[in-house]
Design a protein around this motif. Structure first.
Motif, short mmCIF file in Angstrom:
data_model
loop_
_atom_site.label_atom_id
_atom_site.label_comp_id
_atom_site.label_asym_id
_atom_site.label_seq_id
_atom_site.Cartn_x
_atom_site.Cartn_y
_atom_site.Cartn_z
N LYS A 10 5.06 15.76 0.02
CA LYS A 10 6.11 15.92 -0.98
C LYS A 10 6.43 14.63 -1.72
CE LYS A 10 8.66 19.79 1.07
NZ LYS A 10 9.94 20.20 1.62
N TYR A 11 6.17 13.50 -1.08
CA TYR A 11 6.48 12.23 -1.72
C TYR A 11 5.51 11.14 -1.27
CZ TYR A 11 8.69 11.01 2.74
OH TYR A 11 8.92 10.75 4.07
N VAL A 47 0.85 -1.19 0.00
CA VAL A 47 0.00 0.00 0.00
C VAL A 47 0.88 1.24 0.00
CG1 VAL A 47 -1.73 1.28 1.30
CG2 VAL A 47 -1.83 -1.22 1.21
N GLU A 48 0.62 2.14 -0.93
CA GLU A 48 1.43 3.35 -1.02
C GLU A 48 1.05 4.30 0.11
OE1 GLU A 48 3.00 5.39 -4.77
OE2 GLU A 48 1.12 6.41 -4.32
N ILE A 105 12.05 -0.67 -1.84
CA ILE A 105 11.21 0.49 -1.49
C ILE A 105 11.27 1.44 -2.68
CG2 ILE A 105 11.00 2.54 -0.03
CD1 ILE A 105 12.06 0.93 2.28
N GLN A 106 10.10 1.92 -3.08
CA GLN A 106 10.05 2.94 -4.13
C GLN A 106 9.50 4.22 -3.53
OE1 GLN A 106 7.18 2.72 -7.42
NE2 GLN A 106 8.79 3.49 -8.78
N VAL A 107 10.19 5.32 -3.79
CA VAL A 107 9.75 6.63 -3.32
C VAL A 107 9.50 7.48 -4.57
CG1 VAL A 107 10.26 8.56 -1.78
CG2 VAL A 107 11.36 6.35 -1.38
N SER A 121 7.78 3.18 8.79
CA SER A 121 7.80 4.46 8.08
C SER A 121 9.08 4.52 7.26
CB SER A 121 7.75 5.63 9.08
OG SER A 121 8.88 5.59 9.93
N LEU A 122 9.16 5.47 6.36
CA LEU A 122 10.35 5.61 5.52
C LEU A 122 11.50 6.25 6.30
CD1 LEU A 122 11.69 5.35 2.72
CD2 LEU A 122 10.79 7.64 2.21
#
Length: 116
Positions: free
Chosen positions: A31-32, A23-24, A41-43, A113-114
């Motif tokens: 901002k991202y 899930v994104e 991981i894709q940002v 979290s990122l």
């Protein structure tokens, strides 16, 4: 008899309910957006204007990430986990309307979290 789940480094298979990490999630400041799948991981950083490689600066470190777009720091700080720096990369989407940063985790496991 051997019980439990199948072993090995399986490829793409039916993961049965294991796509909760796909899930994104959006950053608090918008901002991202980021999502994780396994060790990747894709940002994504959407842009209102078309970007070129000269507009972008991405600095990968084992435990931190800095992303600058057109002189504006979009992300700078400690990651929630560690990444394989040599396997991290970035690219611009066709048309330059989005910067995509790909991170490879040093170990699998969901990040809550990122950033820390």
């Amino acid at each position: 008899m051997m019980g439990g789940k199948g072993g090995g480094m399986g490829g793409k298979g039916g993961g049965g309910g294991e796509d909760k990490d796909e899930v994104e999630k959006a950053a608090a400041d918008g901002k991202y957006h980021w999502q994780q799948k396994g060790e990747e991981i894709q940002v994504r950083f959407p842009s209102e204007t078309a970007l070129t490689k000269k507009d972008v600066s991405v600095k990968f470190k084992r435990a931190s990430l800095q992303v600058t777009v057109q002189g504006v720091i979009m992300l700078d700080g400690a990651l929630k986990g560690t990444v394989e720096v040599d396997e991290c990369t970035w690219c611009l989407a066709p048309g330059g309307t989005e910067l995509q940063v790909m991170l490879t985790k040093q170990s699998e496991g969901d990040w809550a979290s990122l950033m820390q």
